[in-house]
Design a protein around this motif. Structure first.
Motif, PDB file in Angstrom:
ATOM      1  N   GLY A 112      61.268  -1.994 101.223  1.00 23.27           N
ATOM      2  CA  GLY A 112      61.696  -3.391 101.246  1.00 23.27           C
ATOM      3  C   GLY A 112      61.794  -4.005  99.860  1.00 23.27           C
ATOM      4  N   ASP A 113      60.899  -3.590  98.960  1.00 25.77           N
ATOM      5  CA  ASP A 113      60.928  -4.160  97.615  1.00 25.77           C
ATOM      6  C   ASP A 113      62.121  -3.613  96.826  1.00 25.77           C
ATOM      7  OD1 ASP A 113      59.899  -5.850  95.634  1.00 25.77           O
ATOM      8  OD2 ASP A 113      58.765  -4.220  94.701  1.00 25.77           O
ATOM      9  N   ALA A 114      62.433  -2.341  97.059  1.00 21.31           N
ATOM     10  CA  ALA A 114      63.573  -1.734  96.356  1.00 21.31           C
ATOM     11  C   ALA A 114      64.887  -2.381  96.802  1.00 21.31           C
ATOM     12  CB  ALA A 114      63.605  -0.229  96.607  1.00 21.31           C
ATOM     13  N   VAL A 173      65.395  -1.353  88.855  1.00 19.02           N
ATOM     14  CA  VAL A 173      64.462  -2.284  89.487  1.00 19.02           C
ATOM     15  C   VAL A 173      63.523  -1.546  90.443  1.00 19.02           C
ATOM     16  CG1 VAL A 173      65.980  -4.296  89.262  1.00 19.02           C
ATOM     17  CG2 VAL A 173      66.071  -2.944  91.355  1.00 19.02           C
ATOM     18  N   ASP A 174      62.269  -1.945  90.447  1.00 22.22           N
ATOM     19  CA  ASP A 174      61.226  -1.270  91.233  1.00 22.22           C
ATOM     20  C   ASP A 174      61.216   0.230  90.911  1.00 22.22           C
ATOM     21  OD1 ASP A 174      59.100  -1.772  93.013  1.00 22.22           O
ATOM     22  OD2 ASP A 174      60.201  -0.890  94.693  1.00 22.22           O
ATOM     23  N   LEU A 175      61.485   0.511  89.654  1.00 26.81           N
ATOM     24  CA  LEU A 175      61.700   1.895  89.226  1.00 26.81           C
ATOM     25  C   LEU A 175      61.179   2.028  87.801  1.00 26.81           C
ATOM     26  CD1 LEU A 175      63.264   4.592  89.628  1.00 26.81           C
ATOM     27  CD2 LEU A 175      65.237   3.452  88.657  1.00 26.81           C
ATOM     28  N   ASP A 228      60.150  -4.200  86.708  1.00 24.64           N
ATOM     29  CA  ASP A 228      59.303  -3.332  87.537  1.00 24.64           C
ATOM     30  C   ASP A 228      57.836  -3.759  87.485  1.00 24.64           C
ATOM     31  OD1 ASP A 228      58.961  -0.813  89.096  1.00 24.64           O
ATOM     32  OD2 ASP A 228      57.670  -0.342  87.400  1.00 24.64           O
ATOM     33  N   HIS A 229      57.083  -3.289  88.467  1.00 25.71           N
ATOM     34  CA  HIS A 229      55.649  -3.640  88.512  1.00 25.71           C
ATOM     35  C   HIS A 229      54.747  -2.419  88.701  1.00 25.71           C
ATOM     36  CE1 HIS A 229      55.060  -3.797  93.133  1.00 25.71           C
ATOM     37  NE2 HIS A 229      56.195  -3.192  92.879  1.00 25.71           N
ATOM     38  N   HIS A 230      55.288  -1.192  88.491  1.00 27.76           N
ATOM     39  CA  HIS A 230      54.448   0.009  88.612  1.00 27.76           C
ATOM     40  C   HIS A 230      53.665   0.251  87.317  1.00 27.76           C
ATOM     41  CE1 HIS A 230      57.493   0.814  91.746  1.00 27.76           C
ATOM     42  NE2 HIS A 230      56.471   1.342  92.389  1.00 27.76           N
ATOM     43  N   LEU A 231      52.585   1.025  87.437  1.00 28.25           N
ATOM     44  CA  LEU A 231      51.807   1.404  86.252  1.00 28.25           C
ATOM     45  C   LEU A 231      52.603   2.416  85.421  1.00 28.25           C
ATOM     46  CD1 LEU A 231      48.387   1.897  88.083  1.00 28.25           C
ATOM     47  CD2 LEU A 231      48.843   0.150  86.362  1.00 28.25           C
ATOM     48  N   SER A 253      55.133  -7.566  93.575  1.00 30.83           N
ATOM     49  CA  SER A 253      56.340  -6.840  93.931  1.00 30.83           C
ATOM     50  C   SER A 253      57.377  -7.064  92.845  1.00 30.83           C
ATOM     51  CB  SER A 253      56.882  -7.393  95.253  1.00 30.83           C
ATOM     52  OG  SER A 253      56.967  -8.812  95.166  1.00 30.83           O
ATOM     53  N   THR A 254      58.360  -6.193  92.827  1.00 30.79           N
ATOM     54  CA  THR A 254      59.463  -6.424  91.884  1.00 30.79           C
ATOM     55  C   THR A 254      60.204  -7.693  92.284  1.00 30.79           C
ATOM     56  OG1 THR A 254      59.637  -4.076  91.443  1.00 30.79           O
ATOM     57  CG2 THR A 254      61.558  -5.409  90.897  1.00 30.79           C
ATOM     58  N   CYS A 255      60.281  -7.972  93.581  1.00 35.33           N
ATOM     59  CA  CYS A 255      60.968  -9.190  94.033  1.00 35.33           C
ATOM     60  C   CYS A 255      60.317 -10.445  93.466  1.00 35.33           C
ATOM     61  CB  CYS A 255      61.000  -9.232  95.561  1.00 35.33           C
ATOM     62  SG  CYS A 255      62.290  -8.171  96.241  1.00 35.33           S
ATOM     63  N   SER A 259      56.912  -6.893 102.054  1.00 34.01           N
ATOM     64  CA  SER A 259      56.753  -5.436 102.166  1.00 34.01           C
ATOM     65  C   SER A 259      55.631  -4.925 101.271  1.00 34.01           C
ATOM     66  CB  SER A 259      58.040  -4.711 101.764  1.00 34.01           C
ATOM     67  OG  SER A 259      59.086  -5.118 102.588  1.00 34.01           O
ATOM     68  N   ASP A 260      55.647  -5.337  99.997  1.00 34.74           N
ATOM     69  CA  ASP A 260      54.693  -4.750  99.051  1.00 34.74           C
ATOM     70  C   ASP A 260      53.292  -5.346  99.143  1.00 34.74           C
ATOM     71  OD1 ASP A 260      56.542  -2.976  98.101  1.00 34.74           O
ATOM     72  OD2 ASP A 260      56.235  -3.467  95.989  1.00 34.74           O
ATOM     73  N   THR A 261      53.147  -6.443  99.879  1.00 38.05           N
ATOM     74  CA  THR A 261      51.795  -7.004 100.038  1.00 38.05           C
ATOM     75  C   THR A 261      51.259  -6.741 101.451  1.00 38.05           C
ATOM     76  OG1 THR A 261      52.612  -9.163 100.807  1.00 38.05           O
ATOM     77  CG2 THR A 261      52.230  -8.924  98.431  1.00 38.05           C
TER      78      THR A 261
END
Ligand code: 5GP
Ligand code: MN
Length: 335
Positions: free
Chosen positions: A28-30, A92-94, A118-121, A138-140, A170-172
């Motif tokens: 969903g975030d992607a 995005v989200d990547l 993006d929000h990944h480590l 989330s990226t959103c 989605s991401d939460t």
């Protein structure tokens, strides 16, 4: 002001050929961040193409513009051509090129300017502008912040809002984890501008196929192993299970979260025997970093409490490797 906003402002100040790419098996975030950003950039008169490395599930069909996206697995030439033509590429989200498979090379060697949101480590520094915020739910949520800081909050209409709300929900896990106070602020603003969160939740969570719930029941009844001395729950699906339940992309989404509902379980694993690789999805509670586990042992990444990876090995070997590394990360509990 978030780092990178001024450079981004320059890059989007006049219309360009833009490509937006997100990760494979888009969630969903992607889909929300890619399509939400696309709708915003179209308002600025850019020519925008959205690319997903692999197919999205039909529950996201309601996302505005998603049907015009290119799926690399279905149309590799179309995707490559779009990347080669692009003057500006958003990821995005990547956070890593290996998450977009063969398209990664085209992106890496493209002369286009590249922007990551993006929000990944551990984001990989393959871009010209990196807008990375690991505290964002989330990226959103981050896309909302970026558009707002660009001075364009009024351009976020209910349709874009719906895309962005999808990623946040989605991401939460519907606001159960990974939130910060700003997450709720954004949700409130999106609701205020007209996002129907009730209808959205119904579309996202109450439209499952009957076989999906039967698969969940099967996993819970037959494929759950709880290792009490480490507070770990494991589930797995074999190739035979994939055949038996006609499991398609996306059908296993969300199953891993059920394992964390068990008392004293702090780490949950779902191990999937896919055609060429074995995929592992991990979730954890509190301070235990499953991102550490996958980045060290399963060629993966993600977030502290939700991460994934894969291995070219047998299902049995992946399961035994996972069991073997537990003492490295978890204290043994007296039971
Ligand atoms: P999931 O377990 O739902 O597939 O993914 C959980 C999180 O880990 C997501 O943020 C996802 O982007 C990330 N993730 C999943 N699989 C991989 C992988 O193979 N490599 C990397 N780097 N991240 C992954
Ligand atoms: Mn995300």
């Amino acid at each position: 002001m978030t780092e990178g906003i001024q450079e981004l402002k320059q890059l989007i100040s006049f219309p360009k050929e833009v490509v937006i790419i997100s990760h494979r098996n888009p969630d969903g975030d992607a889909v929300g961040s890619a399509c939400g950003l696309a709708l915003y950039l179209q308002k600025l008169h850019h020519n925008v193409k959205v690319i997903f490395p692999s197919e999205y599930t039909s529950k996201y069909n309601f996302i505005q513009g998603i049907r015009n996206s290119i799926v690399f697995d279905l149309d590799p030439n179309g995707a490559r051509q779009a990347v080669d033509k692009a003057e500006l590429i958003f990821c995005v989200d990547l956070n890593a090129l290996d998450r977009i498979d063969k398209l990664g090379e085209n992106v890496q060697f493209s002369k286009a300017k590249k922007v990551m949101i993006d929000h990944h480590l551990d984001p990989e520094p393959f871009v010209d502008v990196m807008i990375s915020e690991v505290d964002a739910s989330s990226t959103c949520e981050l896309i909302f912040k970026v558009i707002d800081e660009l001075g364009d909050r009024p351009k976020i209409d209910p349709i874009i809002g719906e895309c962005l709300f999808t990623g946040i929900v989605s991401d939460t896990g519907s606001f159960k984890y990974a939130t910060r106070s700003y997450t709720y602020e954004v949700a409130a603003i999106l609701k205020e501008i007209g996002v129907d969160d009730y209808q959205l939740a119904d579309r996202l969570f109450n439209q499952q196929k009957e076989k999906h719930l039967r698969l969940l029941g099967y996993c819970l009844a037959n494929r759950l192993e709880v290792i009490k001395e480490y507070g770990v729950g494991i589930m797995w699906l074999s190739k035979a299970d994939y055949m038996k339940f006609d499991i398609q992309r996306g059908d296993t989404e969300g199953i891993v979260n059920y394992i964390l509902m068990i008392e004293n379980v702090k780490v949950a694993a779902l191990v999937l025997e896919q055609p060429t690789i074995v995929k592992i999805s991990l979730r954890s509670k509190g301070d235990i970093s499953v991102q550490d586990m996958v980045s060290k042992h399963f060629n993966g990444g993600g977030h502290k409490n939700a991460a994934g990876g894969s291995a070219y090995a047998s299902l049995k070997d992946v399961l035994s490797k996972f069991r073997k590394i537990l003492p490295e990360y978890l204290p043994k509990i007296d039971i």
